[in-house]
Every structure is written in structure tokens, then in C-alpha cells.
Write a protein that holds these residues in place. Sequence first.
Motif, PDB file in Angstrom:
ATOM      1  N   ILE A  49       0.833  -1.337   0.155  1.00  0.00           N
ATOM      2  CA  ILE A  49       0.004  -0.059   0.133  1.00  0.00           C
ATOM      3  C   ILE A  49       0.891   1.218  -0.297  1.00  0.00           C
ATOM      4  CG2 ILE A  49      -1.628   1.251   1.283  1.00  0.00           C
ATOM      5  CD1 ILE A  49      -2.938  -1.332   2.074  1.00  0.00           C
ATOM      6  N   ALA A  50       1.811   1.268   0.810  1.00  0.00           N
ATOM      7  CA  ALA A  50       2.754   2.365   0.837  1.00  0.00           C
ATOM      8  C   ALA A  50       3.711   2.810  -0.600  1.00  0.00           C
ATOM      9  CB  ALA A  50       4.041   2.151   1.820  1.00  0.00           C
ATOM     10  N   GLY A  51       3.840   1.650  -1.613  1.00  0.00           N
ATOM     11  CA  GLY A  51       4.141   1.942  -2.780  1.00  0.00           C
ATOM     12  C   GLY A  51       3.220   2.192  -3.898  1.00  0.00           C
ATOM     13  N   VAL A  52       1.855   2.181  -3.381  1.00  0.00           N
ATOM     14  CA  VAL A  52       1.084   2.407  -4.395  1.00  0.00           C
ATOM     15  C   VAL A  52      -0.187   3.502  -4.183  1.00  0.00           C
ATOM     16  CG1 VAL A  52       0.826   0.252  -5.778  1.00  0.00           C
ATOM     17  CG2 VAL A  52      -0.598   0.360  -3.714  1.00  0.00           C
ATOM     18  N   THR A  53       0.254   4.398  -3.456  1.00  0.00           N
ATOM     19  CA  THR A  53      -0.387   5.692  -2.822  1.00  0.00           C
ATOM     20  C   THR A  53      -1.105   6.313  -4.057  1.00  0.00           C
ATOM     21  OG1 THR A  53       1.406   6.885  -2.702  1.00  0.00           O
ATOM     22  CG2 THR A  53       1.003   5.834  -0.861  1.00  0.00           C
ATOM     23  N   ASP A  54      -0.883   6.030  -5.290  1.00  0.00           N
ATOM     24  CA  ASP A  54      -1.569   6.729  -6.247  1.00  0.00           C
ATOM     25  C   ASP A  54      -2.745   6.142  -6.652  1.00  0.00           C
ATOM     26  OD1 ASP A  54      -0.055   4.617  -6.998  1.00  0.00           O
ATOM     27  OD2 ASP A  54      -0.140   5.463  -9.366  1.00  0.00           O
ATOM     28  N   LEU A  55      -2.852   4.823  -6.359  1.00  0.00           N
ATOM     29  CA  LEU A  55      -3.988   3.900  -6.768  1.00  0.00           C
ATOM     30  C   LEU A  55      -4.671   3.740  -5.367  1.00  0.00           C
ATOM     31  CD1 LEU A  55      -2.439   1.511  -9.450  1.00  0.00           C
ATOM     32  CD2 LEU A  55      -3.944   3.451  -9.802  1.00  0.00           C
ATOM     33  N   ARG A  79      -8.577   3.796  -5.602  1.00  0.00           N
ATOM     34  CA  ARG A  79      -8.751   5.170  -6.074  1.00  0.00           C
ATOM     35  C   ARG A  79      -9.106   5.012  -7.748  1.00  0.00           C
ATOM     36  NH1 ARG A  79      -5.166   8.516  -6.691  1.00  0.00           N
ATOM     37  NH2 ARG A  79      -6.563  10.631  -6.306  1.00  0.00           N
ATOM     38  N   ALA A  80     -10.395   4.768  -8.021  1.00  0.00           N
ATOM     39  CA  ALA A  80     -10.963   4.921  -9.277  1.00  0.00           C
ATOM     40  C   ALA A  80     -10.693   5.729  -9.940  1.00  0.00           C
ATOM     41  CB  ALA A  80     -12.339   4.291  -9.330  1.00  0.00           C
ATOM     42  N   GLU A  81     -10.869   7.105  -9.358  1.00  0.00           N
ATOM     43  CA  GLU A  81     -10.636   8.501 -10.142  1.00  0.00           C
ATOM     44  C   GLU A  81      -9.110   8.745 -10.322  1.00  0.00           C
ATOM     45  OE1 GLU A  81      -9.981   9.038  -5.582  1.00  0.00           O
ATOM     46  OE2 GLU A  81     -11.225   7.923  -6.756  1.00  0.00           O
ATOM     47  N   ALA A  82      -8.147   7.867 -10.102  1.00  0.00           N
ATOM     48  CA  ALA A  82      -6.827   8.058 -10.278  1.00  0.00           C
ATOM     49  C   ALA A  82      -6.516   8.099 -11.838  1.00  0.00           C
ATOM     50  CB  ALA A  82      -5.775   6.991  -9.701  1.00  0.00           C
ATOM     51  N   GLY A  83      -7.453   7.704 -12.591  1.00  0.00           N
ATOM     52  CA  GLY A  83      -7.140   7.738 -13.966  1.00  0.00           C
ATOM     53  C   GLY A  83      -8.562   7.703 -14.866  1.00  0.00           C
ATOM     54  N   ARG A  84      -8.504   7.882 -16.162  1.00  0.00           N
ATOM     55  CA  ARG A  84      -9.561   7.809 -17.032  1.00  0.00           C
ATOM     56  C   ARG A  84      -9.440   6.694 -17.987  1.00  0.00           C
ATOM     57  NH1 ARG A  84     -11.502   9.680 -12.928  1.00  0.00           N
ATOM     58  NH2 ARG A  84     -12.497  11.489 -12.643  1.00  0.00           N
ATOM     59  N   ILE A  85     -10.504   6.372 -18.497  1.00  0.00           N
ATOM     60  CA  ILE A  85     -10.864   5.463 -19.708  1.00  0.00           C
ATOM     61  C   ILE A  85     -11.808   6.107 -20.716  1.00  0.00           C
ATOM     62  CG2 ILE A  85     -11.399   3.291 -20.641  1.00  0.00           C
ATOM     63  CD1 ILE A  85      -9.022   3.047 -18.926  1.00  0.00           C
ATOM     64  N   VAL A  86     -11.010   6.230 -21.873  1.00  0.00           N
ATOM     65  CA  VAL A  86     -12.365   6.645 -23.119  1.00  0.00           C
ATOM     66  C   VAL A  86     -12.562   5.629 -24.071  1.00  0.00           C
ATOM     67  CG1 VAL A  86     -12.564   8.573 -24.725  1.00  0.00           C
ATOM     68  CG2 VAL A  86     -11.184   9.172 -22.655  1.00  0.00           C
ATOM     69  N   GLY A  87     -13.648   5.343 -24.369  1.00  0.00           N
ATOM     70  CA  GLY A  87     -14.243   4.655 -25.378  1.00  0.00           C
ATOM     71  C   GLY A  87     -14.945   5.514 -26.471  1.00  0.00           C
ATOM     72  N   LEU A  88     -14.424   5.291 -27.806  1.00  0.00           N
ATOM     73  CA  LEU A  88     -14.830   6.015 -28.963  1.00  0.00           C
ATOM     74  C   LEU A  88     -15.285   5.306 -29.965  1.00  0.00           C
ATOM     75  CD1 LEU A  88     -14.386   8.965 -30.045  1.00  0.00           C
ATOM     76  CD2 LEU A  88     -12.377   8.286 -31.049  1.00  0.00           C
ATOM     77  N   ASP A  89     -16.635   5.498 -30.519  1.00  0.00           N
ATOM     78  CA  ASP A  89     -17.181   5.166 -31.509  1.00  0.00           C
ATOM     79  C   ASP A  89     -17.252   5.814 -32.661  1.00  0.00           C
ATOM     80  OD1 ASP A  89     -19.131   3.820 -33.232  1.00  0.00           O
ATOM     81  OD2 ASP A  89     -20.918   4.124 -31.985  1.00  0.00           O
ATOM     82  N   LEU A 102     -11.707   4.306 -13.644  1.00  0.00           N
ATOM     83  CA  LEU A 102     -10.874   3.244 -13.897  1.00  0.00           C
ATOM     84  C   LEU A 102     -11.696   2.015 -13.329  1.00  0.00           C
ATOM     85  CD1 LEU A 102      -7.513   4.090 -12.408  1.00  0.00           C
ATOM     86  CD2 LEU A 102      -8.216   3.878 -14.656  1.00  0.00           C
ATOM     87  N   LYS A 103     -12.993   2.159 -12.982  1.00  0.00           N
ATOM     88  CA  LYS A 103     -13.868   1.106 -12.721  1.00  0.00           C
ATOM     89  C   LYS A 103     -15.148   0.941 -13.647  1.00  0.00           C
ATOM     90  CE  LYS A 103     -13.386  -0.223  -7.744  1.00  0.00           C
ATOM     91  NZ  LYS A 103     -14.197  -0.494  -6.491  1.00  0.00           N
ATOM     92  N   GLY A 104     -14.809   1.766 -14.857  1.00  0.00           N
ATOM     93  CA  GLY A 104     -15.841   1.680 -16.003  1.00  0.00           C
ATOM     94  C   GLY A 104     -17.206   2.356 -15.762  1.00  0.00           C
ATOM     95  N   ARG A 105     -17.184   3.188 -14.586  1.00  0.00           N
ATOM     96  CA  ARG A 105     -18.273   3.901 -14.271  1.00  0.00           C
ATOM     97  C   ARG A 105     -18.312   5.203 -15.122  1.00  0.00           C
ATOM     98  NH1 ARG A 105     -17.236   2.980  -8.109  1.00  0.00           N
ATOM     99  NH2 ARG A 105     -15.717   4.147  -8.513  1.00  0.00           N
ATOM    100  N   ILE A 106     -19.547   5.513 -16.159  1.00  0.00           N
ATOM    101  CA  ILE A 106     -19.815   6.384 -16.796  1.00  0.00           C
ATOM    102  C   ILE A 106     -19.775   7.750 -16.213  1.00  0.00           C
ATOM    103  CG2 ILE A 106     -20.977   7.330 -18.944  1.00  0.00           C
ATOM    104  CD1 ILE A 106     -21.985   4.465 -19.233  1.00  0.00           C
ATOM    105  N   GLU A 143      -2.997  13.373 -19.814  1.00  0.00           N
ATOM    106  CA  GLU A 143      -2.050  12.683 -19.008  1.00  0.00           C
ATOM    107  C   GLU A 143      -2.657  11.498 -18.079  1.00  0.00           C
ATOM    108  OE1 GLU A 143      -0.050  15.761 -21.030  1.00  0.00           O
ATOM    109  OE2 GLU A 143      -1.740  16.091 -19.384  1.00  0.00           O
ATOM    110  N   ASN A 144      -3.936  11.879 -17.688  1.00  0.00           N
ATOM    111  CA  ASN A 144      -4.900  11.055 -16.924  1.00  0.00           C
ATOM    112  C   ASN A 144      -5.744   9.904 -17.673  1.00  0.00           C
ATOM    113  OD1 ASN A 144      -3.969  12.240 -14.580  1.00  0.00           O
ATOM    114  ND2 ASN A 144      -6.292  12.404 -13.755  1.00  0.00           N
ATOM    115  N   VAL A 145      -5.599  10.015 -18.918  1.00  0.00           N
ATOM    116  CA  VAL A 145      -6.147   8.797 -19.631  1.00  0.00           C
ATOM    117  C   VAL A 145      -5.146   7.521 -19.743  1.00  0.00           C
ATOM    118  CG1 VAL A 145      -7.401   8.313 -21.849  1.00  0.00           C
ATOM    119  CG2 VAL A 145      -7.620  10.611 -20.987  1.00  0.00           C
ATOM    120  N   ARG A 146      -5.494   6.709 -19.257  1.00  0.00           N
ATOM    121  CA  ARG A 146      -4.861   5.343 -19.126  1.00  0.00           C
ATOM    122  C   ARG A 146      -4.911   4.582 -20.594  1.00  0.00           C
ATOM    123  NH1 ARG A 146      -2.410   3.218 -14.147  1.00  0.00           N
ATOM    124  NH2 ARG A 146      -2.380   5.073 -12.685  1.00  0.00           N
TER     125      ARG A 146
END
Length: 375
Positions: A49-55, A79-89, A102-106, A143-146
Motif C-alpha cells: 500500500i505504501a508503494g501504490v498511494t496513487d491507486l 482510487r478509481a478516480e486516479a485515471g480515466r478510460i475513454v471509449g470512442l465509436d 478506472l472501474k468503468g463508471r460512466i 495525461e490522466n487517460v490510461r
Amino acid sequence: MTLTGQDPALLRRLNSAAVLRALYDADEMTLTELVKATSISRATVEDVIAGVTDLVEEILPKLGDARPVGRPAKRYRFRAEAGRIVGLDVGPHKVLAMTTDLKGRILDTRRSAVSPSAPPAERVATARAVVRRSLRHLGVPVENVRALGVASTGVVDPVAGKVVVSDRLPGWAGLDLAGALEGLSAGPVLVGNDTNLAALAEHWRGVAQNVDDVLCILVGRSIAAGLLIGGRLHYGRNGAAGEIGVMRAFGWYTAFDRFLAYADDGPQDGGGSAERVFGAVRQGDPEAIAVVRAFARDLAKGVGAAVLTMDPELVVLGGGMSGAGELLAEPLREELAEICLFPVRVEASTLGSESVALGAVRLALDHVQRELFEV
């Protein structure tokens, strides 16, 4: 799972993946619960946990909460807010971007109309603008889009991110779509066929949840099929699995003309033709009922061939006509009963026009989860 071995870096990675996976799957966990869930020592879990405080974040007691007797248990969350995912149609008539955590919540959905005759540069520019508008609305830097998942019509090389074959969009075949969208994500740009990704979305959050063998049909002005076998997308050797519509004998190329003829619409109709036909079916119009029955018969030729080939548990009707529900599913079911050896479930999608973008999210999310949880 306490491990020993000669590679301490590997051991740290295994432990980190186990802790992150456990926290990802839960809303929150105490340190004791993490130790039990991972079978890793308490000290090692704390080191991870000490090594992944960003997550991972410790949940501190809120002001006013009742104080427990004794020392309060340490509690953590992913921390699901630590990054973003984008899906594009990126479709013939629209570009739709869906941004999630990061949990797929829209978190945001954005779309923009585009002409089927638009050149590739215009369609790509529209796609880039839609993604940037979504990120700007959320206040999220690139930079936050993984990872960015992209869905495209046509046969797609998922490794190279290129459109190999496409007869629906001018100049689209041969396009390096991943390269054209570079810079919209700090992580990779992953490209897939739209119907395949719609199947992925149905398996994730649609009517195909907990079903591993699925035939997904996108039904609209054009018709295409995607195959899910054993819970995994089946691409085939050239990425062309499910491209049944190229066989003119099946009648998929001209099937939608029946709706245009009934509604007396031209070839550029925006989709209102089908809505008018199904509206008339609800009113009991015998001519409209005959149009839908004939369309289901055309559809069943290709669907029946695919069902007899892969023997799926479920056929999902997605795309623009999924909103017709049982008005289309029932006649297709009856037509398939005349063709197939065994009955097959036919269900209309509940995801509507967002299924493809949602599948693109799932494609990108799968990549991120592999990075986080696999060794």
C-alpha cells in the motif's frame, strides 16, 4: 498467497497485483480483510500500500463518526478516480465518446454528427474534437487517460490499429486509426471492429451477461455480426470473422430498402424509416407487418448460417433497430426456428446506440486491468 523465490521484484509485483485486485473488486476493505483475502502477511500488505498511494487511499474517520472502542481498524479503497478510460465509436453517421473512471463508471458522454460521405481527415478531426470536449468538461488532462478504445466499421487489425477493409466510408480502408488518434491518451490507442465491441459490451453490461457463446448482430441501415466464443471475441485469422454480409445471397445489403420503400424515403434517410414502419406495426398495419416479416426473413438467412456454424446460446439484436424490441426479435425467432436444428434465444439489446462506445471502453479497460493485475 505467501510466495518465496529468487526474484524479489517478481514477488513484489505478485503481492502488489493481489492487493490491488482485492481492493478493486471491493468498495473498501480493512487491513485485516486484505490480509485474509490475499493470504499475504500484514507487514507485506502495508508495504504494498505504501508503494501504490496513487491507486490506494486510506479512508480516515469522518468528523462526527462514532469512535470505536480500542484502536480503529485501518480501512482502504481503490482510487478509481486516479485515471480515466475513454471509449470512442467512430461511425458513419456519428462520433460518440464515453469517458469513465478506472472501474468503468460512466462520467461523461459526448457525441457529434458526421456525414457518411465525410473524408477520413474530417471524421478523425471530429473524433479528436469530441474526445477533447469530454475531457475538458471533466477537467481531465490527457495525461490522466490510461487507455483509449476505438470502434470502427470494417475489418480491423487489432494489433496494428489499422482499418484493413471498409466499404462503408470513403477512403477509410488502409487508415492507421490508432496513429491518427495518437495524443488523446497517455496510454495506448486500441482499435476494434464496432460489432465485435458491441458484443463485448453486451457481455459486460447488456443482455449477454453470464453468457459465453454469443452472436451479436448490429441491425440498422447496414447489418454486421460479431462473435463471442467462450467469453472471448473471435476475430479469425484476418480479423474478418462474422463478416457475413459480404455474401450478397443473404440479402443483408438490400434488406433496409424495404423500410425505405414503405416510408417512401430516399437513401440518405436518417433512420426515421424504420421508426415509422415499427410505429405502423404497433397500430396493426398489415403492410408494415409484412415489411418487418420480410426483413426478418432476410436477416435470418445470415443469422441462421452463423447460428448453425457456432451454435451460440444467445443472439443479440443491437444497433439502431434494437429499440424495436420484440417487434423484430419475435419474427426473427420464428424464422430461425424454421432454419436451425435447435431453438436459440433472441434478445434485443438494452444498451441502444451506446453499445459500441461502451464496448470500446471495455476494450481499453481490459488493457488497464491487465497492466494493474497481471504479472
